[in-house]
Design a protein around this motif. Structure first.
Motif, PDB file in Angstrom:
ATOM      1  N   ILE A 234     -12.358 -16.822   2.179  1.00 44.62           N
ATOM      2  CA  ILE A 234     -12.449 -16.591   0.794  1.00 44.62           C
ATOM      3  C   ILE A 234     -13.290 -16.312   0.095  1.00 44.62           C
ATOM      4  CG2 ILE A 234     -12.078 -18.341  -1.374  1.00 44.62           C
ATOM      5  CD1 ILE A 234     -10.891 -20.676   1.435  1.00 44.62           C
ATOM      6  N   VAL A 235     -12.916 -15.289  -1.317  1.00 46.31           N
ATOM      7  CA  VAL A 235     -14.014 -14.726  -1.646  1.00 46.31           C
ATOM      8  C   VAL A 235     -14.282 -15.647  -3.529  1.00 46.31           C
ATOM      9  CG1 VAL A 235     -15.279 -12.687  -3.100  1.00 46.31           C
ATOM     10  CG2 VAL A 235     -12.796 -12.669  -1.235  1.00 46.31           C
TER      11      VAL A 235
ATOM     12  N   VAL B  35      -1.442 -11.544   4.621  1.00 45.49           N
ATOM     13  CA  VAL B  35      -2.816 -11.124   3.862  1.00 45.49           C
ATOM     14  C   VAL B  35      -3.683 -12.063   4.041  1.00 45.49           C
ATOM     15  CG1 VAL B  35      -4.026 -11.485   1.425  1.00 45.49           C
ATOM     16  CG2 VAL B  35      -1.376 -10.827   1.549  1.00 45.49           C
ATOM     17  N   ARG B  36      -5.104 -12.184   4.310  1.00 49.88           N
ATOM     18  CA  ARG B  36      -6.028 -12.626   4.699  1.00 49.88           C
ATOM     19  C   ARG B  36      -7.045 -12.898   4.034  1.00 49.88           C
ATOM     20  NH1 ARG B  36      -2.229 -14.094   7.084  1.00 49.88           N
ATOM     21  NH2 ARG B  36      -1.891 -14.251   9.342  1.00 49.88           N
ATOM     22  N   VAL B  37      -7.237 -12.399   2.965  1.00 47.57           N
ATOM     23  CA  VAL B  37      -8.587 -12.465   1.817  1.00 47.57           C
ATOM     24  C   VAL B  37      -7.361 -12.639   0.616  1.00 47.57           C
ATOM     25  CG1 VAL B  37     -10.328 -11.200   0.747  1.00 47.57           C
ATOM     26  CG2 VAL B  37      -9.397 -10.277   3.043  1.00 47.57           C
ATOM     27  N   PHE B  38      -8.499 -14.237  -0.358  1.00 49.16           N
ATOM     28  CA  PHE B  38      -8.264 -14.643  -1.436  1.00 49.16           C
ATOM     29  C   PHE B  38      -9.509 -14.945  -1.634  1.00 49.16           C
ATOM     30  CE2 PHE B  38      -5.271 -15.359   2.502  1.00 49.16           C
ATOM     31  CZ  PHE B  38      -3.973 -15.247   2.081  1.00 49.16           C
ATOM     32  N   ASP B  39      -8.913 -14.828  -3.554  1.00 46.98           N
ATOM     33  CA  ASP B  39      -9.844 -14.986  -4.251  1.00 46.98           C
ATOM     34  C   ASP B  39      -9.670 -16.551  -4.883  1.00 46.98           C
ATOM     35  OD1 ASP B  39     -10.818 -12.518  -4.224  1.00 46.98           O
ATOM     36  OD2 ASP B  39      -9.858 -11.755  -6.948  1.00 46.98           O
ATOM     37  N   ALA B  40     -10.197 -16.910  -5.159  1.00 48.19           N
ATOM     38  CA  ALA B  40     -10.672 -18.750  -5.493  1.00 48.19           C
ATOM     39  C   ALA B  40     -11.614 -18.878  -6.413  1.00 48.19           C
ATOM     40  CB  ALA B  40     -10.137 -19.727  -4.120  1.00 48.19           C
ATOM     41  N   SER B  41     -11.733 -19.683  -6.794  1.00 48.19           N
ATOM     42  CA  SER B  41     -12.718 -19.992  -8.118  1.00 48.19           C
ATOM     43  C   SER B  41     -13.178 -21.999  -8.221  1.00 48.19           C
ATOM     44  CB  SER B  41     -12.284 -20.140  -9.796  1.00 48.19           C
ATOM     45  OG  SER B  41     -13.665 -20.543 -10.173  1.00 48.19           O
ATOM     46  N   PHE B  42     -14.616 -22.173  -7.505  1.00 46.17           N
ATOM     47  CA  PHE B  42     -14.477 -23.571  -7.586  1.00 46.17           C
ATOM     48  C   PHE B  42     -14.307 -24.375  -9.348  1.00 46.17           C
ATOM     49  CE2 PHE B  42     -19.173 -24.533  -9.193  1.00 46.17           C
ATOM     50  CZ  PHE B  42     -19.412 -23.157 -10.336  1.00 46.17           C
ATOM     51  N   ALA B  43     -13.697 -25.231  -8.625  1.00 42.67           N
ATOM     52  CA  ALA B  43     -13.469 -26.069 -10.092  1.00 42.67           C
ATOM     53  C   ALA B  43     -11.919 -25.626 -10.304  1.00 42.67           C
ATOM     54  CB  ALA B  43     -14.305 -26.631 -10.806  1.00 42.67           C
ATOM     55  N   GLY B  44     -11.162 -24.874 -10.483  1.00 41.85           N
ATOM     56  CA  GLY B  44     -10.654 -24.257 -10.622  1.00 41.85           C
ATOM     57  C   GLY B  44     -11.236 -23.405 -12.170  1.00 41.85           C
ATOM     58  N   LEU B  45     -11.951 -23.246 -11.940  1.00 46.37           N
ATOM     59  CA  LEU B  45     -12.538 -22.681 -13.233  1.00 46.37           C
ATOM     60  C   LEU B  45     -12.111 -21.075 -13.781  1.00 46.37           C
ATOM     61  CD1 LEU B  45     -16.833 -23.837 -12.599  1.00 46.37           C
ATOM     62  CD2 LEU B  45     -14.923 -24.402 -14.606  1.00 46.37           C
ATOM     63  N   GLY B  46     -11.749 -20.941 -14.376  1.00 50.04           N
ATOM     64  CA  GLY B  46     -11.205 -19.619 -15.377  1.00 50.04           C
ATOM     65  C   GLY B  46     -10.119 -19.470 -15.854  1.00 50.04           C
ATOM     66  N   GLY B  47      -9.636 -18.460 -16.301  1.00 49.28           N
ATOM     67  CA  GLY B  47      -9.028 -17.720 -16.720  1.00 49.28           C
ATOM     68  C   GLY B  47      -8.670 -16.683 -17.481  1.00 49.28           C
TER      69      GLY B  47
ATOM     70  N   VAL C 151      -7.799 -24.441  -1.578  1.00 46.05           N
ATOM     71  CA  VAL C 151      -7.555 -23.520  -1.016  1.00 46.05           C
ATOM     72  C   VAL C 151      -7.556 -23.757   0.533  1.00 46.05           C
ATOM     73  CG1 VAL C 151      -7.327 -20.643  -0.360  1.00 46.05           C
ATOM     74  CG2 VAL C 151      -7.394 -21.372  -2.177  1.00 46.05           C
ATOM     75  N   VAL C 152      -9.450 -23.861   0.605  1.00 47.13           N
ATOM     76  CA  VAL C 152     -10.058 -24.534   1.531  1.00 47.13           C
ATOM     77  C   VAL C 152      -8.765 -25.599   2.322  1.00 47.13           C
ATOM     78  CG1 VAL C 152     -11.984 -25.305   2.540  1.00 47.13           C
ATOM     79  CG2 VAL C 152     -12.102 -23.807   0.732  1.00 47.13           C
ATOM     80  N   TRP C 153      -8.643 -26.818   1.514  1.00 41.18           N
ATOM     81  CA  TRP C 153      -7.647 -27.676   1.934  1.00 41.18           C
ATOM     82  C   TRP C 153      -6.511 -27.370   2.871  1.00 41.18           C
ATOM     83  CZ3 TRP C 153      -8.210 -33.036   2.237  1.00 41.18           C
ATOM     84  CH2 TRP C 153      -6.257 -33.627   2.806  1.00 41.18           C
ATOM     85  N   LEU C 154      -5.707 -26.633   1.990  1.00 38.97           N
ATOM     86  CA  LEU C 154      -4.245 -25.623   2.544  1.00 38.97           C
ATOM     87  C   LEU C 154      -4.593 -25.170   3.676  1.00 38.97           C
ATOM     88  CD1 LEU C 154      -1.397 -24.035   2.431  1.00 38.97           C
ATOM     89  CD2 LEU C 154      -2.610 -22.173   1.246  1.00 38.97           C
ATOM     90  N   PHE C 155      -5.694 -24.240   4.351  1.00 37.12           N
ATOM     91  CA  PHE C 155      -5.915 -23.801   5.455  1.00 37.12           C
ATOM     92  C   PHE C 155      -6.696 -24.747   6.174  1.00 37.12           C
ATOM     93  CE2 PHE C 155      -5.708 -19.492   2.610  1.00 37.12           C
ATOM     94  CZ  PHE C 155      -4.630 -19.192   3.101  1.00 37.12           C
ATOM     95  N   GLU C 156      -7.698 -25.120   5.892  1.00 36.25           N
ATOM     96  CA  GLU C 156      -8.046 -26.722   6.968  1.00 36.25           C
ATOM     97  C   GLU C 156      -6.346 -26.695   7.050  1.00 36.25           C
ATOM     98  OE1 GLU C 156     -10.443 -26.218   8.568  1.00 36.25           O
ATOM     99  OE2 GLU C 156     -11.372 -24.928   7.301  1.00 36.25           O
ATOM    100  N   ARG C 157      -5.876 -27.723   6.369  1.00 40.57           N
ATOM    101  CA  ARG C 157      -4.761 -28.548   7.051  1.00 40.57           C
ATOM    102  C   ARG C 157      -3.864 -27.921   7.892  1.00 40.57           C
ATOM    103  NH1 ARG C 157      -4.535 -33.741   7.122  1.00 40.57           N
ATOM    104  NH2 ARG C 157      -2.460 -33.802   7.322  1.00 40.57           N
ATOM    105  N   MET C 158      -3.697 -26.212   7.862  1.00 42.66           N
ATOM    106  CA  MET C 158      -3.314 -25.623   8.163  1.00 42.66           C
ATOM    107  C   MET C 158      -3.644 -25.227   9.870  1.00 42.66           C
ATOM    108  SD  MET C 158      -1.113 -22.949   5.576  1.00 42.66           S
ATOM    109  CE  MET C 158      -0.836 -21.649   7.171  1.00 42.66           C
ATOM    110  N   GLY C 159      -4.708 -25.613   9.871  1.00 43.26           N
ATOM    111  CA  GLY C 159      -5.712 -25.032  11.014  1.00 43.26           C
ATOM    112  C   GLY C 159      -5.999 -23.585  11.374  1.00 43.26           C
ATOM    113  N   VAL C 160      -6.433 -23.354  10.164  1.00 50.01           N
ATOM    114  CA  VAL C 160      -6.772 -22.223   9.789  1.00 50.01           C
ATOM    115  C   VAL C 160      -8.186 -22.423   9.135  1.00 50.01           C
ATOM    116  CG1 VAL C 160      -6.578 -19.827   8.178  1.00 50.01           C
ATOM    117  CG2 VAL C 160      -4.708 -21.342   9.157  1.00 50.01           C
ATOM    118  N   ALA C 161      -8.845 -21.394  10.283  1.00 50.51           N
ATOM    119  CA  ALA C 161     -10.709 -21.820   9.656  1.00 50.51           C
ATOM    120  C   ALA C 161     -11.000 -21.130   8.249  1.00 50.51           C
ATOM    121  CB  ALA C 161     -11.105 -21.366  10.865  1.00 50.51           C
ATOM    122  N   THR C 162     -11.827 -21.577   7.674  1.00 46.58           N
ATOM    123  CA  THR C 162     -12.168 -21.016   6.224  1.00 46.58           C
ATOM    124  C   THR C 162     -14.191 -21.005   6.149  1.00 46.58           C
ATOM    125  OG1 THR C 162     -12.159 -23.114   4.807  1.00 46.58           O
ATOM    126  CG2 THR C 162     -10.512 -21.632   4.598  1.00 46.58           C
TER     127      THR C 162
END
Lengths: 308, 308
Positions: free
Chosen positions: B7-8, B226-238, B254-265
């Protein structure tokens, strides 16, 4: 538009039931009229339950009777027992949704029975129904339970082994009661269930958006062939017995998802958005979803939902 | 945990840039320190752009220099031109993100050039970079443009034909600038792009959650490898040039999504949530996402993110 999905609007039941202040019956009917006007054809309009446990639902018989004025509408009512099912049928309901939870603790919390006893109750309910009654079978906590955490596939499949043969043409809905399912789990459970009870005719998915995964899970179910989806206008809802589990997936968000994908919903988003906006303003409601706000602050985008 | 994603964190650039009141440099550094502490290893810490166009980014050189204190951090800076790229490299940047838009009108709005001229500029930028510089290539409006609507695949592929051979080991990021991509489109475009320019080594996805489809689109990209994902803490942005396009997908979602899927972040959600909560409170910010609030109102659920 090459395919179609069916959206079952559950806001007037799942959304309204947790709202404290009583919503006047005329207000409920006005929302129903506008939802029908936006193109919704199946609406869960209430439940036959104890008026002391869920006083918001106490006018369900009156609302059911009033639904006769909308010939395109199939009003669906939720029933938790044989007795309530008989009451609903006697009141004229032709579409019944029976609910039981996969997890023992949630089912006991909800209806004070074990899941196995609720399965027996389902058999008794089916025995007494008038011919031609449409039955939706809701499996709550099929993915995750507020008390027990993640639910294993084997537990769901064992329950389906018992329930599906009782009425293979019932519509089977797997419900993410807590919103903690993830898309991999949703895809895997539907695949396993379809393989285990291939005689089940129709599958449906009930998503919550508590953790933002509502649409991801809807899409995962769609990718496994599910074509019937519960949703609540304005994202109203949540289970009163599942702490923190606010937020059915919003109908307007589900419509946006499918229309963007070129999948027909039969729903007019520009007619739905104002209803959702008013729904979000119901005193005591817990609204959710993103599309309502995105389109309200950027009305030009409304046209962008349809690409054709 | 059988797989891993990267996660970037783009909040300090994409999230902060649209915020009017200047965020003091020390506050920015404090956020960076806490993000690093939560396990983020790649953070877009700012951009080399005109201080009059984006005054919030004017302290990027100072922040870049300060990043040396965190040995685990790869600070990335955004550059829109050869000149800014040279400036960034001279200031010590080793990870550059160059951005151009697929759609003509958005690119002209953003950098006052045609996409073709920006492709030429990319070639000039690459020529002058110190050896060993890591290059991320961001294709904005790869799915949808605020001015032109949905972007056809052919337009993206034609641009990739030109850009990828210039530096096949650049990380190519397809960006949903408006949040109006849908999961079918995301999956299809990544599949087509991977087939068209197989020499491209790494693909990344930049999602917005404006219409609630952020995580559904992230999952669709993940399903295509795809294994690299941009994301912004608090969803800030636009994007300040894309009206209504508030809302990068939230890092915590995004962390929640992947950790629930058993994919390490590699990210500690319980450490990230308080940072996201403070990020959401930045004056002038436009926060988004669901997990921050869901976990804040129901702290027990924090433990549920990890199933193992």
């Amino acid at each position: 538009m090459t395919e179609a999905v069916e959206i079952v609007e559950v806001g007037p039941r799942d959304g309204f039931q947790g709202i404290g202040p009583f919503i006047p019956t005329e207000t409920k009917l006005s929302f129903l009229e506008r939802l029908v006007g936006a193109g919704l054809r199946r609406i869960e309009i209430g439940s036959f339950v104890s008026a002391s446990a869920l006083p918001q639902m106490r006018d369900t018989p009156e609302i059911l009777a009033a639904c006769a004025r909308w010939p395109t509408l199939r009003p669906q009512v939720l029933v938790p027992s044989e007795r309530r099912g008989r009451e609903a049928a006697a009141a004229g309901a032709r579409d019944l949704a029976y609910v039981l939870s996969v997890s023992d603790s949630h089912n006991r919390n909800n209806v004070r029975r074990s899941p196995s006893d609720s399965a027996d109750e389902y058999a008794r309910l089916l025995d007494g129904l008038p011919p031609g009654t449409f039955v939706r079978l809701n499996l709550a906590t099929a993915f995750d339970c507020p008390f027990e955490g993640r639910i294993g596939e084997a537990q769901v499949l064992a329950l389906l082994d018992r329930l599906v043969p009782m009425k293979p043409d019932a519509e089977i809905c797997l419900c993410d009661t807590t919103g903690r399912a993830d898309p991999a789990q949703v895809g895997a459970l539907f695949a396993a269930a379809q393989a285990r009870v291939p005689q089940a005719r129709t599958w449906a998915f009930h998503a919550h958006d508590t953790y933002g995964l509502g649409l991801a899970n809807v899409h995962a179910a769609y990718a496994r062939g599910v074509r019937v989806f519960d949703a609540s206008f304005a994202g109203l809802g949540g289970c009163p017995f599942a702490p923190g589990a606010t937020g059915n997936v919003a109908t307007e968000d589900v419509v946006w998802l499918f229309e963007r994908m070129g999948v027909a919903t039969g729903i007019d988003l520009s007619a739905l958005i104002p209803v959702a906006r008013d729904g979000a303003a119901i005193p005591g409601g817990l609204p959710g979803g993103r599309v309502r706000e995105a389109l309200s602050t950027n009305p030009d985008a409304c046209a962008a939902a349809r690409l054709t």
